[in-house]
Scaffold this active site. Structure first.
Site, mmCIF file in Angstrom:
data_model
loop_
_atom_site.group_PDB
_atom_site.id
_atom_site.type_symbol
_atom_site.label_atom_id
_atom_site.label_comp_id
_atom_site.label_asym_id
_atom_site.label_seq_id
_atom_site.Cartn_x
_atom_site.Cartn_y
_atom_site.Cartn_z
ATOM 1 N N LEU A 125 29.089 19.332 43.956
ATOM 2 C CA LEU A 125 30.498 19.118 43.612
ATOM 3 C C LEU A 125 31.261 20.443 43.665
ATOM 4 O O LEU A 125 32.302 20.542 44.295
ATOM 5 C CB LEU A 125 30.587 18.508 42.199
ATOM 6 N N GLU A 127 32.761 24.155 44.275
ATOM 7 C CA GLU A 127 33.087 24.933 45.474
ATOM 8 C C GLU A 127 33.604 26.295 45.035
ATOM 9 O O GLU A 127 33.948 26.475 43.856
ATOM 10 C CB GLU A 127 34.197 24.218 46.256
ATOM 11 N N GLU A 363 27.580 22.155 34.618
ATOM 12 C CA GLU A 363 27.892 20.745 34.292
ATOM 13 C C GLU A 363 29.068 20.642 33.316
ATOM 14 O O GLU A 363 29.108 19.785 32.440
ATOM 15 C CB GLU A 363 26.641 20.012 33.811
ATOM 16 N N GLU A 367 34.538 25.177 27.542
ATOM 17 C CA GLU A 367 35.982 24.942 27.464
ATOM 18 C C GLU A 367 36.317 23.553 28.024
ATOM 19 O O GLU A 367 37.160 22.834 27.475
ATOM 20 C CB GLU A 367 36.742 26.046 28.229
HETATM 21 N N1 CAA Z 1 34.041 10.046 32.578
HETATM 22 C C1 CAA Z 1 34.508 9.080 33.427
HETATM 23 N N2 CAA Z 1 35.673 9.208 34.086
HETATM 24 C C2 CAA Z 1 36.380 10.348 33.902
HETATM 25 C C3 CAA Z 1 35.949 11.387 33.054
HETATM 26 C C4 CAA Z 1 34.717 11.193 32.384
HETATM 27 N N3 CAA Z 1 34.232 12.122 31.548
HETATM 28 N N4 CAA Z 1 36.843 12.388 33.096
HETATM 29 C C5 CAA Z 1 37.812 11.984 33.925
HETATM 30 N N5 CAA Z 1 37.535 10.767 34.423
HETATM 31 C C6 CAA Z 1 38.312 9.950 35.349
HETATM 32 C C7 CAA Z 1 39.617 9.507 34.693
HETATM 33 O O1 CAA Z 1 39.444 8.295 33.995
HETATM 34 C C8 CAA Z 1 40.526 9.361 35.895
HETATM 35 O O2 CAA Z 1 40.245 8.138 36.551
HETATM 36 P P1 CAA Z 1 41.393 7.256 37.282
HETATM 37 O O3 CAA Z 1 42.450 8.192 37.775
HETATM 38 O O4 CAA Z 1 40.655 6.527 38.366
HETATM 39 O O5 CAA Z 1 41.924 6.329 36.220
HETATM 40 C C9 CAA Z 1 40.072 10.478 36.819
HETATM 41 O O6 CAA Z 1 38.714 10.777 36.434
HETATM 42 C C10 CAA Z 1 40.901 11.728 36.716
HETATM 43 O O7 CAA Z 1 40.908 12.110 35.363
HETATM 44 P P2 CAA Z 1 41.773 13.332 34.813
HETATM 45 O O8 CAA Z 1 43.208 13.162 35.216
HETATM 46 O O9 CAA Z 1 41.453 13.465 33.361
HETATM 47 O O10 CAA Z 1 41.170 14.547 35.654
HETATM 48 P P3 CAA Z 1 41.449 16.101 35.541
HETATM 49 O O11 CAA Z 1 41.733 16.616 36.889
HETATM 50 O O12 CAA Z 1 42.428 16.391 34.455
HETATM 51 O O13 CAA Z 1 39.979 16.662 35.181
HETATM 52 C C11 CAA Z 1 38.148 17.304 33.815
HETATM 53 C C12 CAA Z 1 39.266 16.283 34.085
HETATM 54 C C13 CAA Z 1 37.468 16.812 32.564
HETATM 55 C C14 CAA Z 1 38.678 18.685 33.562
HETATM 56 C C15 CAA Z 1 37.186 17.276 35.025
HETATM 57 O O14 CAA Z 1 37.776 17.877 36.155
HETATM 58 C C16 CAA Z 1 35.868 17.990 34.761
HETATM 59 O O15 CAA Z 1 34.974 17.404 34.128
HETATM 60 N N6 CAA Z 1 35.694 19.229 35.267
HETATM 61 C C17 CAA Z 1 34.415 19.940 35.196
HETATM 62 C C18 CAA Z 1 33.588 19.635 36.395
HETATM 63 C C19 CAA Z 1 32.141 19.965 36.196
HETATM 64 O O16 CAA Z 1 31.533 19.580 35.209
HETATM 65 N N7 CAA Z 1 31.546 20.638 37.184
HETATM 66 C C20 CAA Z 1 30.149 20.941 37.165
HETATM 67 C C21 CAA Z 1 29.568 20.591 38.509
HETATM 68 S S1 CAA Z 1 27.859 20.258 38.622
HETATM 69 C C22 CAA Z 1 27.069 21.736 38.332
HETATM 70 O O17 CAA Z 1 27.309 22.349 37.346
HETATM 71 C C23 CAA Z 1 26.071 22.272 39.301
HETATM 72 C C24 CAA Z 1 24.710 21.759 39.147
HETATM 73 O O18 CAA Z 1 24.026 21.619 40.136
HETATM 74 C C25 CAA Z 1 24.124 21.516 37.808
#
Ligand code: CAA
Length: 380
Positions: A125, A127, A363, A367
């Site tokens: 996911l 980038e 993940e 914050e």
């Molecule tokens: N569960 C289910 N759905 C969710 C959700 C959740 N926790 N958070 C948001 N959504 C859904 C919303 O319901 C919404 O859906 P619809 O538009 O279809 O109704 C959509 O996602 C957009 O929601 P937001 O407007 O709230 O989105 P946002 O742009 O404000 O972002 C955020 C929300 C919580 C900040 C999210 O971007 C986020 O979790 N960011 C962090 C990403 C992350 O965890 N990255 C780690 C990647 S993996 C990794 O670490 C590498 C590895 O290999 C381990």
């Protein structure tokens, strides 16, 4: 309210503990020093059903509940947090996502070997310019006949060099913002798909993290998970469970820190007695134990809600936020209790601190977890 674990849950916990002590812990220091992927251990964990713990037997998984998953993850992470994250990504992000949102084709072709541990999965996911703000995907995919063509770059991919199957999130319709994002399965070896060198990380050194590059990578239409435009929702949904996995990993590191501290404080003497007899040390041990108990309870609660088909988004975020924080605190206290010996590689506790830090980052950073929790509170 009943806090007792079932016979089955206790059995899984015991089996994981025995495997961790016999097969994972003895070689953890060497693997950390050499930044060596635990290939043989992952193979054995696959044979025992730990790579697809929550996948139903219908798709070759172990059919365990999320509570058992947490208990096993704690034991494995206590022995080696690198093994913990490899398992967490395969179980929580990859297998869970494919079983819940994949087509029958995907479940039969990709989920089965992943659940049996014959193949390893990765979740792509993040980038260079899209970490916390995961909607800002620069990786694109366009349709070309019955295939999609992916171009772009991912980074911080756990299992990045070792995986066989990658869940790759890409922008397929920029005008639709996050509803224009789609997730694809890309197989290692597909033309145009390459990975960068392993990152030289502070901790979890024997898990491999790297960048992925996509240059006109052609993927068949049937490799779309869920459907076109659902890729962001897919990622968010799988990350909820992923956060329970990372919280468990953090609890494991904190427990290891406490156990090492208890052992050392009963051996080391100062001022004519074992340091365990000094209140200064006892207070630290007590504080660590309380924090670990709290972290474990909230993690198990999130898992239990998931098992019972209830909402667990807020609780999973709380579990990750709190468990990762106390993992760092407990590792720091363990170093303090060990004094100078805690600061050298000969003792285990410096690794616990290096391994703990990343649980506050990947993940979803701490914050981001607070944003998830606050949004849930404010929803009313
Ligand atoms: N569960 C289910 N759905 C969710 C959700 C959740 N926790 N958070 C948001 N959504 C859904 C919303 O319901 C919404 O859906 P619809 O538009 O279809 O109704 C959509 O996602 C957009 O929601 P937001 O407007 O709230 O989105 P946002 O742009 O404000 O972002 C955020 C929300 C919580 C900040 C999210 O971007 C986020 O979790 N960011 C962090 C990403 C992350 O965890 N990255 C780690 C990647 S993996 C990794 O670490 C590498 C590895 O290999 C381990």
């Amino acid at each position: 309210m009943n806090f007792d674990l079932t016979e089955d849950q206790l059995m899984i916990q015991q089996a994981a503990r025995e495997f961790a002590e016999a097969e994972i812990a003895p070689s953890a220091v060497e693997r950390d020093k050499k930044a060596e992927f635990p290939t043989e251990i992952i193979k054995k964990l696959g044979e025992l059903g730990f790579m697809g713990m929550m996948v139903s037997p219908e798709f070759d998984g172990a059919g365990l509940d999320a509570v058992s998953y947490v208990l096993a993850m704690i034991e494995f992470s206590k022995a080696d947090a690198s093994v913990g994250v490899i398992l967490s990504v395969n179980n929580s992000l990859v297998c869970y996502g494919l079983e819940k949102f994949g087509s029958d084709f995907i479940k039969n072709k990709y989920l089965r070997p992943l659940a049996k541990g014959e193949k390893l999965g990765a979740f792509a996911l993040s980038e260079p310019e899209a970490g916390s703000d995961a909607t800002q995907q620069a990786t694109t995919a366009f349709k070309d006949g019955d295939h999609w063509v992916i171009n772009g770059m991912k980074n911080w991919t756990t299992n990045g060099t070792s995986a066989d199957y990658y869940l790759v999130v890409a922008q397929t319709d920029k005008e639709k913002a996050h509803h224009g994002i789609t997730t694809f399965i890309v197989e290692k070896g597909t033309e145009g798909f390459t990975h960068g060198a392993k990152e030289d990380k502070l901790g979890i050194k024997s898990s491999d993290t790297c960048s992925l590059m996509f240059e006109n990578v052609r993927v068949p239409e049937e490799n779309i998970i869920w459907e076109v435009g659902k890729g962001f929702n897919f990622a968010m949904n799988t990350l909820n469970g992923g956060r329970i996995g990372i919280a468990s990993q953090a609890v494991g590191i904190a427990e290891a820190s406490l156990e090492a501290s208890i052992k050392y404080s009963k051996q080391r003497k100062s001022f004519g007695t074992e340091i365990a007899n000094h209140q200064a040390i006892q207070f630290k041990l007590a504080d660590m134990a309380v924090k670990i108990e709290n972290a474990k309870l909230i993690t198990l609660k999130a898992a239990s809600l998931k098992d019972n088909g209830k909402k667990y988004v807020k609780e999973a975020a709380m579990a990750k936020l709190y468990a990762s924080k106390i993992a760092v605190e407990c590792a720091l206290e363990a170093i303090q209790i060990h004094g100078g010996y805690g600061y050298v590689r000969e003792y285990l506790v410096e690794r616990y601190l290096r391994d703990a830090k990343v649980t506050e980052i990947y993940e979803g950073t701490s914050e981001i977890q607070k944003i998830v929790i606050a949004r849930d509170l404010l929803k009313g």
